[in-house]
Design an enzyme around this catalytic site. Structure first.
Site, PDB file in Angstrom:
ATOM      1  N   ASP A  30      41.682 -11.090 -16.468  1.00  0.00           N
ATOM      2  CA  ASP A  30      41.436 -12.337 -17.182  1.00  0.00           C
ATOM      3  C   ASP A  30      42.634 -13.271 -17.092  1.00  0.00           C
ATOM      4  O   ASP A  30      43.760 -12.887 -17.418  1.00  0.00           O
ATOM      5  CB  ASP A  30      41.122 -12.035 -18.650  1.00  0.00           C
ATOM      6  CG  ASP A  30      40.906 -13.290 -19.466  1.00  0.00           C
ATOM      7  OD1 ASP A  30      39.903 -13.980 -19.220  1.00  0.00           O
ATOM      8  OD2 ASP A  30      41.761 -13.592 -20.323  1.00  0.00           O
TER       9      ASP A  30
ATOM     10  N   GLU B 287      39.664 -13.343 -11.935  1.00  0.00           N
ATOM     11  CA  GLU B 287      38.873 -14.375 -12.612  1.00  0.00           C
ATOM     12  C   GLU B 287      39.644 -15.685 -12.560  1.00  0.00           C
ATOM     13  O   GLU B 287      40.647 -15.855 -13.248  1.00  0.00           O
ATOM     14  CB  GLU B 287      38.603 -13.957 -14.066  1.00  0.00           C
ATOM     15  CG  GLU B 287      37.737 -14.924 -14.846  1.00  0.00           C
ATOM     16  CD  GLU B 287      38.538 -15.909 -15.694  1.00  0.00           C
ATOM     17  OE1 GLU B 287      37.993 -16.983 -16.017  1.00  0.00           O
ATOM     18  OE2 GLU B 287      39.695 -15.606 -16.026  1.00  0.00           O
TER      19      GLU B 287
END
Length: 493
Positions: free
Chosen positions: A193, A233
């Site tokens: 993330d 991501e």
């Protein structure tokens, strides 16, 4: 990673309860649909200011939904994806509280990144302007220590998410502890993330630098050693995605959702066909996620042209607002907290005006696009915008983060469009041709997407003028055809 459909879900918001309840749901009512599940942050607390992406304790499963043994039990039935929240931790974390109390004497002082770490003499206006920002706020937040001293800490996203110094031994040890915990408890896939923001350098954009690639590569290699694979991501210009994909194991195809919406709203498949010809093959495909619908991934950036022109982007955004009856406008931009510069907050079903036929076309295009498909739990059940939750929390993304009860999950499965989507999922999972070669053809208002492997072939044909869409498949001597209009209009049982 299996080349089959995966689920994205919050444990509590889908199951209505906890990890054991989700396990039961995936092994009963939703059995056979998903090869893996991305468990959105299940760390303590799951209901922080950013729905779990601001962990107070990244190593603790929120006791309200279970424990690590429950995660491991779920991993016996499907692969587990978990978020390694690389860039930051909560301002309420014990480590940061210790920093506030003891300042430079704290054992955690070096864990968190400060302005002085990158800009010892302070940041200049030109240096600040060079930093790529996902949010309109400044990249630093002033925090007052117990001693009264004020310190500017890096806060890439919100003032409650304090950036970690991932290059310091303290930061490396923090991430290593989480990796070990994942590996010990059945996690097989890690979503990195916000990894693109993790490395900062003076006089740079502080986003996806050469050093960032080195960092992601090192982190991925360590995960591989522990038996896990990683997904980077990153929301950015499409060319950046192509470049990143060459240097990491897998990426997300975030350009696909706006391109599919554009095709269906403007009767124009050309940008989509262009993208499918150049898109990374080592990707996960999505239409919707816990975030909003990404616009930056298909749009221009500075002097770099996008997959869509500025006027096409404007028309697309307005079509989403119109199709949702203005609800997306309430949740996007200056109207919403947790503001993002690159997303429109809306359920994908509402972004398509609750048109069941178009929704099934969109999902079929996703499943035929190169990559491993993921389906978000709200999209699985063709959920409408949760305006009541938005009003309650005033968090824009919550419009597409509904809390479901077991009764709602059961009743939603009786909807014709949901039954149709589940049939498409099963088709995507079982047909051998999806492990073969991909071709796309067409232009203007029609396209054909084909997968072939030896004697197996499957093709999706869409004509937006005649509003026809069908899937034809062959497995040896066996041939089948599926009309998406009929699929969208079958009587519910």
């Amino acid at each position: 990673m299996q080349n089959k459909v995966q689920l994205i879900a919050y444990v509590d918001r889908l199951s209505g309860a906890d990890l054991p309840a989700l396990n039961r749901l995936l092994t009963t009512e939703l059995s056979g649909l998903f090869s893996a599940v991305h468990l959105l942050p299940f760390f303590y607390p799951i209901d922080g200011s950013d729905a779990g992406f601001d962990p107070i304790d990244h190593q603790l499963v929120d006791p309200r939904i279970g424990n690590w043994a429950d995660v491991k039990a779920l991993s016996e039935h499907c692969d587990i994806m978990a978020d390694l929240i690389v860039n930051h931790a909560s301002a309420q974390s014990p480590q940061f509280i210790d920093v506030l109390n003891y300042g430079e004497e704290s054992a955690c002082w070096s864990l968190f990144l400060k302005e002085q770490d990158i800009f010892p003499s302070g940041i200049t206006d030109s240096q600040a302007e060079a930093i790529y920002r996902p949010r309109p706020n400044r990249c630093f937040s002033a925090k007052t220590l117990k001693s009264g001293q004020q310190v500017n800490f890096w806060t890439t996203f919100t003032d409650n998410q304090i950036d970690i110094n991932v290059e310091h031994p303290e930061g490396k040890a923090y991430l290593e502890q989480v990796l070990q915990l994942f590996a010990d408890n059945g996690v097989k896939i890690i979503r990195l993330d916000a990894a693109g923001y993790a490395i900062k350098r003076a006089n740079s954009s502080c986003f996806m630098l050469d050093e960032t690639f080195d960092f992601i590569d090192s982190l991925s290699q360590r995960a591989n050693q522990l038996g896990m694979e990683t997904i980077a991501e990153i929301h950015s210009h499409y060319q950046t995605q192509i470049d990143v994909a060459k240097r990491v194991h897998r990426v997300y195809d975030f350009a696909l959702p706006p391109l599919v919406l554009h095709a269906l709203s403007a009767n124009d498949v050309d940008p989509l066909i262009h993208w499918l010809g150049i898109a990374p093959r080592n990707c996960l495909t999505v239409l919707d996620t816990h975030d909003g619908i990404g616009i930056i991934d298909a749009g221009p950036e500075g002097d770099k042209s996008g997959l869509l022109t500025p006027s096409q982007i404007d028309s697309l955004v307005e079509s989403i607002h119109t199709n949702s009856g203005g609800q997306s406008r309430l949740a996007t931009g200056a109207a919403a907290n947790n503001l993002d510069l690159y997303q429109v907050n809306c359920s994908y079903y509402d972004a398509l005006g609750r048109n069941d036929f178009h929704y099934l076309i969109a999902r079929a295009i996703q499943f035929f696009s190169p990559g491993v498909p993921q389906v978000y739990y709200a999209g699985l059940f063709a959920m409408e915008n949760d305006v009541e939750l938005l009003k309650k929390t005033q968090v824009g993304r919550d419009i597409n983060r509904p809390y479901l009860t077991p009764q709602e999950v059961h009743s939603r499965q009786q909807k014709t469009v949901v039954k149709g989507l589940m049939e498409l999922i099963k088709l995507r999972n079982r047909h051998p041709a999806f492990d073969g070669e991909f071709e796309v053809s067409g232009g203007g208002t029609s396209l054909t997407m084909t997968w072939s492997k030896q004697d197996y072939q499957i093709a999706l044909a869409v004509d937006l003028v005649s509003q026809e869409a069908s899937i034809t498949s062959s497995m040896g001597d066996k041939e089948e055809a599926l009309d998406l209009h009929q699929l969208a209009n079958r009587e519910a049982d």
